[in-house]
Design a protein around this motif. Sequence first.
Motif, short mmCIF file in Angstrom:
data_model
loop_
_atom_site.label_atom_id
_atom_site.label_comp_id
_atom_site.label_asym_id
_atom_site.label_seq_id
_atom_site.Cartn_x
_atom_site.Cartn_y
_atom_site.Cartn_z
N PHE A 53 0.56 -1.29 0.10
CA PHE A 53 0.19 0.23 -0.17
C PHE A 53 0.86 1.46 0.12
CE2 PHE A 53 -2.51 -3.39 1.70
CZ PHE A 53 -3.69 -3.25 1.43
N THR A 76 -2.40 3.93 -3.62
CA THR A 76 -3.32 3.63 -1.86
C THR A 76 -2.41 4.87 -1.26
OG1 THR A 76 -2.00 1.61 -1.79
CG2 THR A 76 -3.94 2.07 -2.90
N ARG A 116 -2.84 -0.33 6.59
CA ARG A 116 -2.26 -0.07 5.34
C ARG A 116 -0.89 1.20 5.18
NH1 ARG A 116 -5.56 1.90 1.79
NH2 ARG A 116 -6.78 0.28 1.06
N THR A 151 -6.96 -3.01 -4.61
CA THR A 151 -6.36 -1.21 -4.60
C THR A 151 -6.90 -0.87 -6.36
OG1 THR A 151 -4.69 -2.67 -5.46
CG2 THR A 151 -4.53 -1.95 -2.39
N GLU A 196 -9.83 2.05 -5.72
CA GLU A 196 -8.44 2.99 -5.21
C GLU A 196 -8.06 3.98 -6.46
OE1 GLU A 196 -7.15 3.49 -1.21
OE2 GLU A 196 -8.13 1.57 -1.01
N GLU A 197 -6.81 2.73 -6.98
CA GLU A 197 -6.39 3.41 -8.29
C GLU A 197 -7.29 4.14 -9.31
OE1 GLU A 197 -4.27 -0.52 -9.67
OE2 GLU A 197 -3.42 -0.15 -7.58
#
Lengths: 299, 278
Positions: A19, A25, B87, B168, B171-172
């Motif tokens: 991440f 991210t 994260r 992910t 989000e990308e």
Amino acid sequence: MSAAATATAIGLRIGAERFEANTATRDPVWVKAVVLMLALGFFAIFLLLPLAAVFVEALRKGWVVYVAALVEPDAVSAIRLTLLTAAIAVPLNLLFGVAAAWVITKFDFRGKQLLITFIDLPFSVSPVIAGLIYVLVFGAQGWFGPWLAAHDIKVIFAVPGIVLATVFVTFPFVARELIPLMQAQGRDEEEAALVLGASGWQMLRKVTLPNIKWALLYGVILCNARAMGEFGAVSVVSGHIRGQTNTMPLHVEILYNEYQFAAAFAVASLLAMLALVTLLAKTYVEWKASELPKHGDTP
Amino acid sequence: MARASTFRGLPGFGLSLGFTLAYMSLIVLVPLSAVFLKTATMSWDGFWQAVASPRVIASYKLSFGASLLAAAINIVFGFLLAWSLVRYSFPGKRIVDALVDLPFALPTAVAGIALTALYAKNGWLGQYLEVIGIKVAFTPLGVLVALVFIGLPFVVRTVQPVLEDLDTEIEEAAASLGAKRLQTLWRVVLPALAPALLTGFALAFARSVGEYGSVIFIAGNLPMVSEITPLIIITKLEQYDYAGATAVASVMLVTSFVLLLIINGLQEWTASRSGRLS
């Protein structure tokens, strides 16, 4: 814990690098700083401080008082009763957990969903009610009260009641850890073992148990921690007779209410160490489970 | 069961189902049914007096109110902790991750006396709070503190795995379409986590409503002020008012069952949203 949480509890934990290396991210530095400060500050105040307080308060009056509180006869008898209770409750619920998980994950039958819901039931019942129900069944005015009195058997305000209440509150632990895992594993390996000529017990011993050993161990660890630490349910059925029906958590309460704080925290520190060992064992089991391939490791 | 094929099926169905049902009935179902059977023998007036006296009503308000508030606090900080653990990399992360489960593992009585020692007038935190005029120990605020402690791992451990499995790519995609990072979090990530957050909230709330051990030491247990419902049951039992204790227990049990149904529904929703098998 939810089923989803349990499923990854025995699974692979992935690091945060993927991440933080990805621009899409990755959070801005100030966001990371603020979030970490809030999260870790909260963690320190609500989890670390109470844990530290147990040990500091236990040793406030020095080692002599600390040790004296642990070797005093009432404390020893409380420790012994706690160990005895766990030694009965954990194996019973282990047996139940394996049987329930086996029938739920390897067969299709009507009412399966209802059965799963019932297994979770003790988690959503207040510990106080868990004690109350056995008073209603076995107490002096309960269903079997007169019969038990006539035969001079004591369940409530005696050891059997403490064991029963403990079995109730620790009832779901093993089954809950096993069900998601065994569901994911399916029934192929067991079927193969049988086709190749294994007997039912051979299949259980050589195929099923090795496949579920880490989840099983994890369930037993959680079950044991709760069995030794249960307070509310046991408090209702115990009668608080010193040297006879006092478990460790009840002994802590009595000492605390008598303003013997150092002694109360000394016994509490033993239970806190049990909690730390439980968390350590849990971390180890998770690490072990993530190392192994998901299916059929040979013992 | 399909027994039609040449394969005779896995063994032990009858034995394991029989044992499971018998054991569950003896330990859980029959004793639990005693609460409702006992309540059913009460007159309506007697029942109503037991479950709706002002002192009992005050305890519901405290137990449910403090549990709701504690679960709401835990949603915020539980999310931040889960987010940090998934994260970010930071020193001591493994220890933090392991210790999040402390409230599951630490006996409630131990948590209770530890929190009381911290928040008492001369305690580590209590002495500073006293200066600014905040009393925690032996007030409803103490109940809230204990319930926050008890509920935290429920939120973290429900949100954490969903966050780990979150793709992910979304989000990308949001970033490549020009969304700012905070916009992405608010519009894309949080909605995806909503079912897990709600499940964690419900689990923490359900646990808090019935919690006893960690609360009674710090609450002070003043009738009408800081007395929780489980303590009412204990008090009635100690006065040999078995019917009254059982009536209040039946109200709590019905509430727990409704919560359990809601939680089951939420978990199915979480599972369907994140595409995992529950």
